[in-house]
Design an enzyme around this catalytic site. Structure first.
Site, short mmCIF file in Angstrom:
data_model
loop_
_atom_site.label_atom_id
_atom_site.label_comp_id
_atom_site.label_asym_id
_atom_site.label_seq_id
_atom_site.Cartn_x
_atom_site.Cartn_y
_atom_site.Cartn_z
CB THR A 139 -11.47 -7.45 1.49
OG1 THR A 139 -12.60 -7.14 2.28
CG2 THR A 139 -11.73 -6.85 0.12
CG ASP A 140 -15.37 -9.79 4.62
OD1 ASP A 140 -14.87 -8.66 4.41
OD2 ASP A 140 -15.95 -10.08 5.70
CD GLU A 141 -14.92 -3.95 3.19
OE1 GLU A 141 -15.34 -3.02 2.49
OE2 GLU A 141 -14.19 -3.78 4.18
CE1 TYR A 164 -9.67 -2.25 0.05
CE2 TYR A 164 -11.68 -2.90 1.19
CZ TYR A 164 -10.34 -3.10 0.92
OH TYR A 164 -9.66 -4.15 1.51
CB SER A 167 -10.45 -1.25 -6.53
OG SER A 167 -10.21 -1.27 -5.14
CE LYS A 168 -7.90 -6.26 -1.90
NZ LYS A 168 -6.40 -6.34 -1.87
CG ASN A 193 -14.01 -5.43 9.22
OD1 ASN A 193 -14.30 -5.70 8.05
ND2 ASN A 193 -14.35 -4.29 9.79
N1 LIG Z 1 -7.15 -4.74 7.30
C1 LIG Z 1 -8.15 -5.57 7.08
O1 LIG Z 1 -9.08 -5.68 7.88
C2 LIG Z 1 -8.13 -6.44 5.84
C3 LIG Z 1 -9.08 -7.47 5.75
C4 LIG Z 1 -9.08 -8.26 4.60
C5 LIG Z 1 -8.18 -8.04 3.60
N2 LIG Z 1 -7.28 -7.03 3.71
C6 LIG Z 1 -6.33 -6.81 2.60
O2 LIG Z 1 -5.04 -6.92 3.13
C7 LIG Z 1 -4.17 -6.03 2.44
C8 LIG Z 1 -3.45 -5.16 3.45
O3 LIG Z 1 -4.41 -4.42 4.19
P1 LIG Z 1 -3.95 -3.43 5.34
O4 LIG Z 1 -5.07 -3.25 6.25
O5 LIG Z 1 -2.64 -3.89 5.87
O6 LIG Z 1 -3.73 -2.10 4.50
P2 LIG Z 1 -2.86 -0.81 4.88
O7 LIG Z 1 -3.57 0.32 4.23
O8 LIG Z 1 -2.58 -0.76 6.34
O9 LIG Z 1 -1.47 -1.06 4.15
C9 LIG Z 1 -1.31 -1.03 2.76
C10 LIG Z 1 0.18 -0.99 2.44
O10 LIG Z 1 0.32 -1.01 1.01
C11 LIG Z 1 1.29 -0.02 0.65
N3 LIG Z 1 0.98 0.43 -0.72
C12 LIG Z 1 -0.12 1.14 -1.10
N4 LIG Z 1 -0.04 1.41 -2.43
C13 LIG Z 1 1.11 0.83 -2.88
C14 LIG Z 1 1.74 0.74 -4.14
N5 LIG Z 1 1.19 1.30 -5.23
N6 LIG Z 1 2.90 0.07 -4.25
C15 LIG Z 1 3.48 -0.49 -3.15
N7 LIG Z 1 2.94 -0.43 -1.92
C16 LIG Z 1 1.78 0.23 -1.77
C17 LIG Z 1 1.13 1.07 1.69
O11 LIG Z 1 2.28 1.90 1.77
C18 LIG Z 1 0.88 0.26 2.95
O12 LIG Z 1 2.11 -0.08 3.58
C19 LIG Z 1 -5.03 -5.25 1.45
O13 LIG Z 1 -4.88 -5.82 0.19
C20 LIG Z 1 -6.44 -5.43 1.99
O14 LIG Z 1 -7.37 -5.39 0.95
C21 LIG Z 1 -7.24 -6.22 4.82
#
Ligand SMILES: NC(=O)c1ccc[n+]([C@@H]2O[C@H](COP(=O)([O-])OP(=O)(O)OC[C@H]3O[C@@H](n4cnc5c(N)ncnc54)[C@H](O)[C@@H]3O)[C@@H](O)[C@H]2O)c1
Length: 353
Positions: A139-141, A164, A167-168, A193
């Site tokens: 993430t950009d965060e 959050y 941790s990332k 986002n």
């Molecule tokens: N949504 C955003 O805007 C965004 C932006 C940038 C980066 N990201 C990154 O993209 C990734 C996905 O984000 P998202 O929005 O889809 O998240 P989300 O919370 O919708 O989905 C996370 C998924 O990970 C699974 N999960 C959680 N803990 C787990 C574990 N211990 N073992 C196996 N599976 C597990 C959950 O069941 C879920 O299906 C993340 O790493 C997030 O940091 C998201």
């Protein structure tokens, strides 16, 4: 993508918002085989994958990325060419209320995956070693907040603010260390986002939408002037695919939509779209903006994020397809037409705030 069109890709977190969009893309638009490893936490939802679940190139494994034994078994069984690591605890507010799961999944889980991949990589023959990649989706965060001007580049210093984002950030550092120290072939991406269909209704856009349709107040943190750079999830997914297959090993790519909006602007735009789309408004509501309510700001709330995506544009030829206006309108249509998807979540989770 020409030379490697039939690879096996292990996706972690494929039942989440971004992961399910990635898997729908991989199954519908490529000929790769997908292994989806997901723990199905509150955020994981297999109903986001019903459109592809019977495809013979799709395999679902219910499991935890912290389970080293399971991961080693999956790697030996499916011999993936690429690991795309998305599994995470992803909601900033939940990380403030309780950070343990974030440390466990985002840091320890990433470590477990890296170690299993290191062992797996060492056992691969030379040909398979030349194509193997571990892609960390971040993430950009991790970069903290910007002032009124400037953009995050791939060289911006890490200054995470929330449990959050910290941790990332830790996971990003582990991935780079495994690349430098153990020569694990990695690529990373840091994205702004996302919004789009199948997003858990605790995140701003689906939260505002479902609350507005229910005639509930629309909470906005502080003065609503925090700025985020919004990207449609399907544009993110196409970028992830390019980074995973074509990104230069060891490199990081920033991904963003160039759509800087204050939270208040986003909520106002949703209300205005709903005003024209929903004729039968909730009782007492003429204009959905009436429901906007300012609430106490989130502790440590970052003021502004904005991404310089020129590296991925120039090196990998990626461009977002959706403007914020077209993406938001199609997203709202999706939620309006699929109330059963989010209503089931809202009924079973009191925390969608
Ligand atoms: N949504 C955003 O805007 C965004 C932006 C940038 C980066 N990201 C990154 O993209 C990734 C996905 O984000 P998202 O929005 O889809 O998240 P989300 O919370 O919708 O989905 C996370 C998924 O990970 C699974 N999960 C959680 N803990 C787990 C574990 N211990 N073992 C196996 N599976 C597990 C959950 O069941 C879920 O299906 C993340 O790493 C997030 O940091 C998201």
């Amino acid at each position: 993508m020409d030379t490697h069109s039939n690879q096996t890709i292990l996706v972690t977190g494929g039942a989440g918002f971004v992961g399910s969009a990635l898997i729908r893309f991989l199954i519908n638009d490529t000929s790769h085989t997908v292994i989806n490893l997901d723990k199905l936490t509150y955020a994981g939802n297999l109903k986001s994958l019903t459109s592809i679940e019977t495809n013979r190139r799709y395999n679902f494994i219910h499991g935890d990325i912290c389970n080293s034994e399971l991961i080693q078994r999956l790697l030996s069984q499916y011999t993936p060419d690429i690991v795309m690591h998305l599994a995470a605890e992803s909601h900033v507010d939940r990380s403030i209320d309780g950070s343990a799961e974030f440390i466990q999944t985002n840091i320890v889980g990433t470590y477990c995956l890296l170690e299993a991949c290191r062992n797996y990589f060492a056992r691969l023959d030379t040909e398979k070693q030349t194509t193997f990649r571990f892609h960390h989706v971040s993430t950009d965060e991790v970069f903290g907040e910007l002032g009124d001007t400037g953009l995050f580049t791939e060289n911006s210093p890490y200054q995470p603010s929330s449990p959050y984002s910290a941790s990332k950030a830790a996971a990003d550092h582990l991935v780079r260390a495994w690349s430098r120290t153990y020569k694990l072939p990695v690529v990373l991406s840091n994205c702004s986002n996302n919004y789009g269909p199948y997003q858990y209704p605790e995140k701003l856009i689906p939260l505002v939408l479902h609350k507005a349709l229910a005639g509930e107040s629309l909470p906005i943190y502080g003065d609503g002037q925090q700025i985020r750079d919004w990207l449609h999830v399907e544009d993110h997914v196409r970028a992830l695919y390019l980074v995973a297959l074509r990104g230069k090993l060891g490199e990081t790519y920033n991904i963003g939509g160039g759509n800087e909006k204050t939270n208040l602007e986003v909520v106002t735009e949703i209300c205005e779209l709903l005003n024209t789309r929903i004729l039968d408004k909730p009782k007492g509501i003429d204009d959905f903006k009436q429901l906007i309510t300012f609430v106490t700001d989130r502790p440590g709330h970052d003021q502004r994020y904005a991404i310089d995506a020129s590296k991925i544009e120039q090196e990998l030829g990626w461009q977002p397809v959706q403007s914020f206006e077209s993406g938001l309108a199609s997203t709202l249509n999706w939620y309006i037409n699929n109330p059963e998807w989010y209503q089931e979540i809202i009924n079973s989770d009191g925390q969608t705030r």
